[in-house]
Scaffold this active site. Structure first.
Site, PDB file in Angstrom:
ATOM      1  N   GLY A 263      -0.045   0.005   8.338  1.00 29.56           N
ATOM      2  CA  GLY A 263      -0.930  -1.080   7.714  1.00 29.56           C
ATOM      3  C   GLY A 263      -0.386  -1.725   6.464  1.00 29.56           C
ATOM      4  O   GLY A 263      -0.499  -2.962   6.403  1.00 29.56           O
ATOM      5  N   GLU A 300      -4.385   0.208  -1.062  1.00 28.38           N
ATOM      6  CA  GLU A 300      -3.090   0.004  -1.440  1.00 28.38           C
ATOM      7  C   GLU A 300      -3.244  -0.126  -2.911  1.00 28.38           C
ATOM      8  O   GLU A 300      -2.474   0.324  -3.850  1.00 28.38           O
ATOM      9  CB  GLU A 300      -2.215  -1.046  -0.964  1.00 28.38           C
ATOM     10  CG  GLU A 300      -2.120  -0.868   0.682  1.00 28.38           C
ATOM     11  CD  GLU A 300      -1.729   0.252   1.334  1.00 28.38           C
ATOM     12  OE1 GLU A 300      -0.976   1.086   0.535  1.00 28.38           O
ATOM     13  OE2 GLU A 300      -2.156   0.622   2.221  1.00 28.38           O
ATOM     14  N   GLU A 322      -3.092  10.440  -0.211  1.00 29.58           N
ATOM     15  CA  GLU A 322      -3.847   9.642   0.834  1.00 29.58           C
ATOM     16  C   GLU A 322      -5.215   9.823   1.074  1.00 29.58           C
ATOM     17  O   GLU A 322      -6.354   9.010   1.237  1.00 29.58           O
ATOM     18  CB  GLU A 322      -3.215   9.928   2.028  1.00 29.58           C
ATOM     19  CG  GLU A 322      -1.592   9.378   2.136  1.00 29.58           C
ATOM     20  CD  GLU A 322      -1.529   7.857   1.749  1.00 29.58           C
ATOM     21  OE1 GLU A 322      -2.531   7.188   1.615  1.00 29.58           O
ATOM     22  OE2 GLU A 322      -0.250   7.228   1.241  1.00 29.58           O
TER      23      GLU A 322
HETATM   24  N1  HT7 Z   1       1.594   5.055   1.808  1.00 25.85           N
HETATM   25  C1  HT7 Z   1       1.804   4.258   3.117  1.00 25.85           C
HETATM   26  C2  HT7 Z   1       2.126   5.128   4.348  1.00 25.85           C
HETATM   27  C3  HT7 Z   1       3.366   4.948   4.967  1.00 25.85           C
HETATM   28  C4  HT7 Z   1       3.783   3.739   5.382  1.00 25.85           C
HETATM   29  C5  HT7 Z   1       3.555   2.420   5.324  1.00 25.85           C
HETATM   30  C6  HT7 Z   1       4.250   1.581   6.185  1.00 25.85           C
HETATM   31  C7  HT7 Z   1       5.252   1.954   6.789  1.00 25.85           C
HETATM   32  C8  HT7 Z   1       5.739   3.110   7.003  1.00 25.85           C
HETATM   33  C9  HT7 Z   1       4.707   4.026   6.357  1.00 25.85           C
HETATM   34  N2  HT7 Z   1       5.123   5.343   6.153  1.00 25.85           N
HETATM   35  C10 HT7 Z   1       4.338   5.782   5.254  1.00 25.85           C
HETATM   36  C11 HT7 Z   1       0.641   3.657   3.435  1.00 25.85           C
HETATM   37  C12 HT7 Z   1      -0.685   3.950   2.898  1.00 25.85           C
HETATM   38  O1  HT7 Z   1      -1.267   5.100   3.271  1.00 25.85           O
HETATM   39  O2  HT7 Z   1      -1.124   3.512   1.839  1.00 25.85           O
HETATM   40 ZN    ZN Z   2      -2.481   5.260   1.447  1.00 22.93          ZN
END
Ligand code: HT7
Ligand code: ZN
Length: 872
Positions: A263, A300, A322
């Site tokens: 996302g 975010e 998270e």
């Molecule tokens: N902390 C991020 C988690 C995430 C991610 C986002 C985009 C592409 C690959 C990724 N691997 C892990 C997103 C969130 O939880 O806010």
């Molecule tokens: Zn997150």
């Protein structure tokens, strides 16, 4: 693949205090020079070799304190760089690597999306940019110089604050330097370079800092960025109000790109988003899209404190950032919208995604104990069940203590990489309570069950509620969980029963033993218990309440969530009875229809969003989850269709009138707010039921709605209603929609999804055709999720076709994708999770598709891991 275990954690032998990066962007030949200020970690092992992580890297140069290193002092390959004897003093390492961003189809590290250079480093993408100690407990201060051809990348963005920018003399190139003063782990690093439009506004924090908030989008799409920009501003203000957290840099940038694995990403000061969760206009985005944009922007942004200022010691602690941040974004959305309706949406989502995960082969604790591929642990369990644990903690200790505990957590852990224990310690410190037993929620997989039975003693005027908790797969010696149960008693004829039980405090009873009994005194008449109000714990509740008692709750419970829950339980009971072939519940269904009629008459116009939730029946997945084993998706679909038909027929007149009453007067300007969205939701829920009962009327209403629609919510709802009615009208509407939005990839995603969800035999063939559509691309995760993900997750009868053709389609797609984007391939494959609970024929088909995948040579670690665990 090697397994990483929580119990093996040890601190890094080295630390990196400062990082200076010089990134010279080029489509195929990007050069990265990294200057790292290293030192031995006093908490690590002395004289340990320095082992830096790499992934698919080409080393061009290596210097230690300005001197080229002799070849026998180090070893480098694509996946690591080892200095056999790291100096026992602070030293500087300069590493030069070469990258090909255009060839990076995994979308991890530095890649190009529609020509825009961008990065994704969580969990372990930074090692695809330079060799590094790529672990979240190594925190460094970064300065980044980015250079690119000015025409190709007029916008150059990095973490932190802008420091300087200028032309590279004698070339067509320019540069920008960014400095991030706050130490951070490498997974929060980001840069962007490209042609982008910008919308911006100022914000002054409660500490008096002037912040420039900006949202960057592809050229020409700036008119779709206003809602996201506004959501950032509202998030900043809310975090100050609700948690006392202020933003800490001079700029906050959000960039939308079209090729993105998830996302969005909370990189410090430079959040990078899947454009699906930024771009919105009335003509292209639904109310659901607006709500998701608001929630993900907030999520975010909230990571700036819960994730960035306080990060995770290791990836086993992922829920620390998270789960907590999901909880925070859910609270934000509840404050922006209707709290009750939002809670219903949260629980629907938890039951649809997390309960099945927790009941299948991919189940894991909220804090896992081991992993082969960390990217496979960004799951509903870590995120959504993790958020439920935080919510239970608040319920247990109360709002005031919860807020004090959060303040304590941020104060004690600011600038560090923390653990779940650090989090709980803060709440122990402010409450003086021992949370060791509560911590058990983090440790074990599986959804607990709580069986409740009530008995009324008319002579003694007492009411007893007996509770028993069990956990799937837990041995007899497993310690019981601490389960907060928000409850109350409701009188059968309406008035509330204010009966006392000394063990219910502020409406909450804490079940912390395997069995317990509550006794209420002075209960004048037999009540109906309202249990787990607001879904106060993520458990399955087993109670023998009959439909009449549940319909009492629907009418009279002051807890809106439980009113909705009551209606859902009655509907589930009717559908499961039909699937199981139990005695036909004609009368039961009639009572249900009648109760909904009374509800609509009294309340539909007062709270349309809530009424829409009451009308939306449990999904086929909910019914499957309730049935549990030997699942026949066709039988479930037909039971659900029958009940929709009954409701549509029984409520027809009311629903038609409601649609009239809820119609917006011509010329009303579009508003994405919760109340306008609620009216649209109810109007469209009515359309769905009317069409289920009467295809002819449904077709006419849907066609008229599409023709008159002034926004995407109504247009798409019309199309979705038609999609369930085979025939010419449907195909014509689909064709017209595709023509109208031929240049709008995000809208075509909706078109792909609607067709992928058609519950008919022809759908597999239709999807195969659509995979050849010019707008479809296997390289774009949004396209794959829309077409194949919607099919596997939201078309139970066709994905689970008895002949295995649905499984074959998904298995082929997983394999086709694995070579280019293993992360997305692995996620797609999780749809096979519930395979063991299917009836034998489908179970065998699903198993053989899984085995076909697992037997394929050269699988990625991502797909191999999901495959192995699914079959274990
Ligand atoms: N902390 C991020 C988690 C995430 C991610 C986002 C985009 C592409 C690959 C990724 N691997 C892990 C997103 C969130 O939880 O806010
Ligand atoms: Zn997150």
């Amino acid at each position: 693949p090697p397994t990483v275990r929580l119990e093996d954690y040890r601190p890094s032998d080295h630390l990196i205090d400062r990082v200076e990066l010089d990134v010279r962007l080029d489509p195929h030949d990007t050069r990265v020079s990294a200057t790292l200020a290293l030192r031995p970690n006093p908490a690590g092992r002395a004289h340990a070799p320095l082992v830096l992580d790499g992934d698919d890297l080409t080393l061009l140069g290596l210097e230690l304190d300005g001197q080229a290193l002799a070849p026998d002092t180090f070893r480098a390959d694509a996946s690591s760089l080892t200095l056999h004897a790291g100096p026992q003093r602070p030293f500087t390492l300069r590493i030069e690597t070469r990258l090909d961003p255009t060839a990076n189809t995994r979308l991890m590290g530095l890649y190009r999306s529609n020509g825009v250079y961008c990065t994704q480093c969580e969990a372990d993408g930074f090692r695809r940019i330079t060799y590094f100690l790529d672990r979240p407990d190594v925190l460094s201060v970064y300065t980044t110089r980015i250079e690119a051809e000015r025409a190709a990348a007029p916008v150059l963005l990095g973490n932190g604050n802008p420091v300087e920018a200028g032309a590279v003399a004698g070339t067509d190139r320019h540069y920008a330097v960014w400095h991030d003063p706050l130490p951070k782990p490498a997974y929060l690093f980001a840069l962007v370079g490209g042609r982008l439009d910008r919308v911006a506004k100022g914000f002054t924090t409660m500490e008096g800092r002037a912040v420039e908030i900006a949202v960057y989008v592809e050229p020409g799409k700036d008119d779709r960025a206003a809602y996201a920009l506004d959501a950032v501003e509202r998030s900043m203000a809310w975090d100050e109000r609700a948690f006392g957290r202020a933003y800490d840099l001079d700029v906050f940038n959000v960039v939308a790109v079209s090729d993105f694995n998830m996302g969005a990403m909370e990189n410090k000061g430079l959040n990078i988003f899947n454009d699906k969760f930024v771009l919105a206009s009335p003509d292209t985005a639904t109310d659901t899209d607006y709500a998701a944009i608001e929630a993900i922007i907030a999520h975010e942004y909230f990571h700036n404190w819960s994730g960035n200022r306080v990060t995770c010691r290791d990836w086993f602690q992922l829920c620390l950032k998270e789960g907590l941040t999901v909880f925070r974004d859910q609270e934000f959305s509840s404050d922006m919208r209707s709290r009750a309706v939002h809670r219903i949406a949260e629980v629907r989502n938890l039951r649809a995604r997390q309960f099945p995960e927790d009941a299948g082969p991919l189940a894991h604790p909220v804090r896992p104990k081991r992993y082969a591929e960390i990217n496979n642990f960004y799951t509903a369990t870590v995120y959504e069940k993790g958020a439920e644990i935080v919510r239970m903690l608040r319920t247990l200790i109360g709002e005031t203590a919860f807020r004090a505990g959060m303040d304590r957590y941020f104060a004690d852990n600011d600038g560090t990489a923390a653990t779940v224990e650090d989090f709980l310690k803060a709440f122990e410190a402010v409450t003086g309570r021992d949370l060791a037993r509560f911590a058990e929620w983090y440790e074990r997989p599986g959804t607990p069950r709580v069986a409740v039975s009530g008995s009324y003693d008319a002579a003694a005027k007492t009411y007893r509620l007996a509770f028993r908790q069990t956990r799937p797969g837990a041995g007899a010696d497993a310690p019981p969980l601490v389960i907060p149960i928000r409850l109350g008693l409701v009188g059968t004829d309406g008035p509330l029963i204010d009966a006392a039980s000394g063990r219910v405090e502020d409406g909450v009873f804490v079940l912390d033993s395997a069995e317990d009994t509550l006794i209420f005194e002075n209960v004048a008449a037999e009540p109906v218990p309202s249990l787990f109000r607001g879904f106060s714990a993520p458990v399955r509740v087993e109670s023998a309440l009959d439909a009449a008692a549940r319909l009492t709750l629907l009418r009279h419970d002051p807890d809106s969530f439980n009113r909705w829950e009551a209606a859902q339980r009655v509907a589930l009971g009717l559908m499961t009875a039909q699937v199981r072939g139990d005695a036909p519940e004609e009368a039961g269904a009639d009572d249900f229809v009648a109760a909904l009629g009374v509800f609509l008459d009294g309340e539909a116009l007062r709270d349309p969003a809530f009424a829409a939730q009451i009308l939306a029946l449990p999904s086929e997945g909910d019914v499957a989850d309730e049935i549990g084993t030997e699942i026949d998706p066709d039988a479930i679909a037909s039971a659900r269709r029958d009940l929709r038909r009954r409701l549509g027929a029984g409520l027809r007149a009311r629903l038609l009138t409601l649609r009239e009453e809820l119609a917006e007067p011509a010329g009303t300007p579009f508003s994405p707010d919760a109340s306008a969205a609620g009216r649209r939701a109810l109007r469209n829920a009515a359309l769905d039921l009317i069409a289920a009962a009467d295809a002819e009327t449904g077709t006419a209403l849907a066609q008229a709605q599409i023709a008159a629609a002034t926004n995407m919510t109504d247009r798409l709802a019309g199309l979705a209603a038609l999609a369930l009615l085979p025939g010419e009208a449907r195909e014509a509407a689909l064709t017209a929609f595709a023509e109208r939005y031929a240049d709008e990839p995000l809208v075509l995603d909706k078109w792909f999804a609607i067709q992928a969800m058609i519950p008919e035999d022809g759908t597999v063939a239709r999807i195969r055709r659509l995979q050849g559509h010019p707008a479809f691309a296997m390289t774009n995760p949004n396209r794959v999720r829309s077409l194949v993900g919607s099919f596997s997750l939201a078309n139970p009868t066709q994905f689970n076709r008895a002949d295995g053709a649905g499984y074959a389609l998904v298995a082929e797609t997983v394999l086709a994708l694995d070579g280019t984007n293993p992360q997305v391939a692995a996620r797609l494959m999780t749809a096979f999770g519930p395979w063991r609970r299917l009836e034998p024929g489908r179970r065998a088909q699903a198993e053989s598709a899984l085995r076909r995948i697992v037997a394929t040579q050269g699988l990625s670690r991502d797909v191999a891991d999901i495959g192995t665990r699914s079959l274990a």
